[in-house]
Design a protein around this motif. Structure first.
Motif, PDB file in Angstrom:
ATOM      1  N   LYS A  36      31.206  41.198  38.788  1.00  0.00           N
ATOM      2  CA  LYS A  36      32.099  40.479  37.860  1.00  0.00           C
ATOM      3  C   LYS A  36      33.162  41.396  37.260  1.00  0.00           C
ATOM      4  O   LYS A  36      34.341  41.085  37.244  1.00  0.00           O
ATOM      5  CB  LYS A  36      31.276  39.867  36.725  1.00  0.00           C
ATOM      6  N   GLY A  37      32.695  42.556  36.789  1.00  0.00           N
ATOM      7  CA  GLY A  37      33.601  43.490  36.121  1.00  0.00           C
ATOM      8  C   GLY A  37      34.722  43.917  37.049  1.00  0.00           C
ATOM      9  O   GLY A  37      35.897  43.832  36.713  1.00  0.00           O
ATOM     10  N   ARG A  38      34.325  44.309  38.290  1.00  0.00           N
ATOM     11  CA  ARG A  38      35.323  44.811  39.236  1.00  0.00           C
ATOM     12  C   ARG A  38      36.329  43.702  39.573  1.00  0.00           C
ATOM     13  O   ARG A  38      37.533  43.924  39.623  1.00  0.00           O
ATOM     14  CB  ARG A  38      34.632  45.290  40.521  1.00  0.00           C
ATOM     15  N   SER A  39      35.815  42.476  39.795  1.00  0.00           N
ATOM     16  CA  SER A  39      36.700  41.362  40.147  1.00  0.00           C
ATOM     17  C   SER A  39      37.721  41.129  39.043  1.00  0.00           C
ATOM     18  O   SER A  39      38.913  40.973  39.308  1.00  0.00           O
ATOM     19  CB  SER A  39      35.872  40.099  40.389  1.00  0.00           C
ATOM     20  N   ARG A  40      37.252  41.133  37.781  1.00  0.00           N
ATOM     21  CA  ARG A  40      38.179  40.878  36.657  1.00  0.00           C
ATOM     22  C   ARG A  40      39.197  42.001  36.526  1.00  0.00           C
ATOM     23  O   ARG A  40      40.378  41.748  36.345  1.00  0.00           O
ATOM     24  CB  ARG A  40      37.390  40.733  35.356  1.00  0.00           C
ATOM     25  N   ASP A  41      38.685  43.237  36.656  1.00  0.00           N
ATOM     26  CA  ASP A  41      39.607  44.376  36.546  1.00  0.00           C
ATOM     27  C   ASP A  41      40.720  44.274  37.574  1.00  0.00           C
ATOM     28  O   ASP A  41      41.841  44.733  37.355  1.00  0.00           O
ATOM     29  CB  ASP A  41      38.850  45.699  36.775  1.00  0.00           C
ATOM     30  N   MET A  42      40.394  43.677  38.714  1.00  0.00           N
ATOM     31  CA  MET A  42      41.395  43.595  39.781  1.00  0.00           C
ATOM     32  C   MET A  42      42.200  42.305  39.699  1.00  0.00           C
ATOM     33  O   MET A  42      42.926  41.962  40.630  1.00  0.00           O
ATOM     34  CB  MET A  42      40.691  43.671  41.130  1.00  0.00           C
ATOM     35  N   GLY A  43      42.019  41.582  38.608  1.00  0.00           N
ATOM     36  CA  GLY A  43      42.803  40.351  38.431  1.00  0.00           C
ATOM     37  C   GLY A  43      42.275  39.179  39.227  1.00  0.00           C
ATOM     38  O   GLY A  43      42.982  38.203  39.468  1.00  0.00           O
ATOM     39  N   GLY A  44      41.017  39.271  39.687  1.00  0.00           N
ATOM     40  CA  GLY A  44      40.434  38.170  40.469  1.00  0.00           C
ATOM     41  C   GLY A  44      40.063  36.977  39.590  1.00  0.00           C
ATOM     42  O   GLY A  44      39.757  37.147  38.411  1.00  0.00           O
ATOM     43  N   THR A  45      40.103  35.796  40.178  1.00  0.00           N
ATOM     44  CA  THR A  45      39.741  34.595  39.422  1.00  0.00           C
ATOM     45  C   THR A  45      38.363  34.077  39.826  1.00  0.00           C
ATOM     46  O   THR A  45      37.794  33.223  39.165  1.00  0.00           O
ATOM     47  CB  THR A  45      40.755  33.463  39.696  1.00  0.00           C
ATOM     48  N   GLY A  46      37.847  34.562  40.943  1.00  0.00           N
ATOM     49  CA  GLY A  46      36.552  34.071  41.426  1.00  0.00           C
ATOM     50  C   GLY A  46      36.693  32.740  42.153  1.00  0.00           C
ATOM     51  O   GLY A  46      35.706  32.093  42.487  1.00  0.00           O
ATOM     52  N   LEU A  47      37.944  32.336  42.411  1.00  0.00           N
ATOM     53  CA  LEU A  47      38.164  31.028  43.053  1.00  0.00           C
ATOM     54  C   LEU A  47      38.817  31.155  44.436  1.00  0.00           C
ATOM     55  O   LEU A  47      38.892  30.171  45.177  1.00  0.00           O
ATOM     56  CB  LEU A  47      39.065  30.158  42.162  1.00  0.00           C
ATOM     57  N   GLY A  48      39.281  32.366  44.753  1.00  0.00           N
ATOM     58  CA  GLY A  48      40.042  32.552  46.005  1.00  0.00           C
ATOM     59  C   GLY A  48      39.288  32.088  47.246  1.00  0.00           C
ATOM     60  O   GLY A  48      39.823  31.323  48.058  1.00  0.00           O
ATOM     61  N   LEU A  49      38.043  32.517  47.410  1.00  0.00           N
ATOM     62  CA  LEU A  49      37.292  32.166  48.621  1.00  0.00           C
ATOM     63  C   LEU A  49      36.906  30.698  48.637  1.00  0.00           C
ATOM     64  O   LEU A  49      36.781  30.087  49.702  1.00  0.00           O
ATOM     65  CB  LEU A  49      36.040  33.044  48.742  1.00  0.00           C
ATOM     66  N   SER A  50      36.699  30.155  47.445  1.00  0.00           N
ATOM     67  CA  SER A  50      36.374  28.736  47.367  1.00  0.00           C
ATOM     68  C   SER A  50      37.551  27.895  47.874  1.00  0.00           C
ATOM     69  O   SER A  50      37.372  26.906  48.596  1.00  0.00           O
ATOM     70  CB  SER A  50      36.040  28.456  45.909  1.00  0.00           C
TER      71      SER A  50
END
Ligand code: ADP
Length: 448
Positions: free
Chosen positions: A398-412
């Motif tokens: 979670k931390g790494r994804s957020r730090d990189m500006g990820g939304t957690g929705l891209g693959l979905s």
């Protein structure tokens, strides 16, 4: 001869009445009566007319016992006969009504059975003691029941005292109840049960079982989604608000820290806008509002456009983006949707690749399908996370994804777009070595 025990042997439709009489009386007079009814001859009719009243009545009773449903009319009366003819006519009418009624009951029983078995809900009926006396096919399937259900008590079938009590209350007190149960099995099921007294002066109860497993699962997904969205939005909003307030309270005049705070506000607002954009995209996809224009798409062109869009970010991180898509290769897809898919996969590949690493897009044919691969030399994904990475908001770190500006929705979004185009997406990965995301699409011929 024991006339009663012999009776069933002689229930032959054509001569049922006569034969039954013969069996019932077991003597010569009976044979005569049988002959009257079976043959209808004048001689036999005379014998019938002369027979004692008691014998005639017994013969008639036997005929009624031997009657088969739907057997139609049968005459107990003989033309020009004695005072018994009135009675015989009544019996004729009775006979017709009786066989019609039995026929109607049998038809209604068949209809009831067909209706019950046609239902997708499970249904059982119990007697006054709460013992199952009837059920439909769906119930057996729903309860994973290998054993016979008829004759069982609810507690033996579902091990639920609540259900057992509800059935007894319906039988004894006439009270209805609704409850929710879990049916254990290979795939546990959530079942909503409505127990009701039979009513209409009938003792017993009915229970209707409705499989709500999918409904509950979707409810849970919706709840999780709302919780996730709120959480995701709260983080950047809190940061923006906090820094804006600090600036307002005087930090704006602090030349050393103010630019840093403005930079954080800017970054967080970008994150917020990416999140909202992804959420809108996803909700459009899930609402089925996406209009796809499926046609032959030249993969090399699409891959080149996506790579161009990602290059500035890749260069900043010193990640090489390589394309090895055969020029003539195509797929049956929507060009814009496919570009979005590649863009999301390349964005991740660059995000999770180490500085100095490489990302490659390639394509090949596999039977009637075209396989488009995005491979990176990044951190990789542990096998236990692989089945879940296409879920909304699922992140390995979670931390790494957020730090990189990820939304957690891209693959979905990638998954939705791929399936909407009649394809699919898969992932294989080795932690520490890298990941390969493969988009499978229906192939078109070689030429664009
Ligand atoms: P995010 O915005 O967090 O990248 P995604 O839906 O695109 O969300 O990806 C979900 C998760 O899958 C990521 O958080 C990351 O943990 C993992 N993931 C996706 N792509 C890669 C990749 N190329 N290498 C390693 N992990 C990845």
């Amino acid at each position: 001869m024991n006339p009663r025990s012999a009776l069933p042997l002689l229930l032959l439709p054509a001569a049922a009445v006569g034969a039954a009489v013969l069996a019932w009386t077991g003597n010569g007079a009976g044979a005569l009566v049988a002959a009257v009814i079976a043959s209808g001859s004048a001689l036999a009719a005379a014998a019938w007319a002369n027979a004692p009243l008691a014998q005639r009545l017994r013969a008639t009773e036997a005929a009624l016992r031997a009657a088969q449903p739907g057997e139609g009319t049968r005459s107990f009366a003989e033309p020009g006969e004695d005072p018994l003819s009135g009675l015989a006519q009544s019996l004729d009418q009775l006979w017709v009504r009786f066989t019609d009624r039995v026929g109607a009951l049998a038809a209604s029983e068949r209809t009831l059975g067909a209706v019950l078995d046609g239902m997708s809900e499970g249904v059982w009926v119990t007697d006054a003691t709460g013992t199952v006396i009837r059920h439909n096919d769906a119930l057996k399937e729903l309860l994973y029941a290998g054993q016979e259900l008829v004759g069982q008590r609810p507690i033996a079938l579902l091990r639920s005292t609540d259900l057992h009590d509800a059935v007894l209350r319906a039988c004894v007190e006439g009270v209805s109840a609704r409850l929710e149960l879990t049916v254990e099995g290979v795939r546990p099921r959530t079942v909503a049960v409505h127990v009701r007294p039979l009513g209409r002066d009938l003792a017993g109860s009915t229970a209707v079982f409705h499989d709500i497993t999918e409904l509950r699962r979707l409810e849970q997904i919706r709840k999780d989604f709302v919780a996730n969205v709120s959480h995701e939005l709260r983080t950047p909003i809190t940061a923006i608000r906090g820094y804006a307030e600090t600036l307002k309270a005087g930090a704006l005049r602090d030349p050393e820290h103010a630019p840093q705070m403005v930079e954080i506000i800017h970054r967080q607002s970008e994150r917020l806008s990416a999140l909202v954009a992804d959420l809108l995209e996803l909700s459009r996809l899930e609402a089925g509002q996406l209009r796809l224009n499926l046609s032959h798409v030249a993969l090399a062109d699409t891959a080149a456009r996506a790579a161009d869009a990602i290059r500035p970010k890749a260069q900043q991180k010193q990640v090489a983006v390589r394309l090895s898509v055969p020029p003539a290769m195509g797929a049956y897809a929507d060009a814009r949707a496919l570009e979005q898919v590649l863009l999301n996969l390349l964005d991740n590949a660059v995000k999770y690749a180490p500085s100095g690493g490489a990302v490659e897009v390639s394509a090949c044919s596999d039977g009637g399908r075209t396989l488009l691969e995005v491979r990176d030399s990044g951190v990789g994904i542990e096998p236990r996370h692989l089945p879940r990475v296409f879920e909304r908001f699922y992140r390995v770190d979670k931390g790494r994804s957020r730090d990189m500006g990820g939304t957690g929705l891209g693959l979905s979004i990638v998954k939705h777009l791929s399936t909407a185009m009649g394809g699919d997406v898969r992932v294989s990965s080795e932690p520490g070595k890298g990941s390969t995301f493969t988009v499978l699409l229906p192939a078109t011929g070689g030429e664009a």
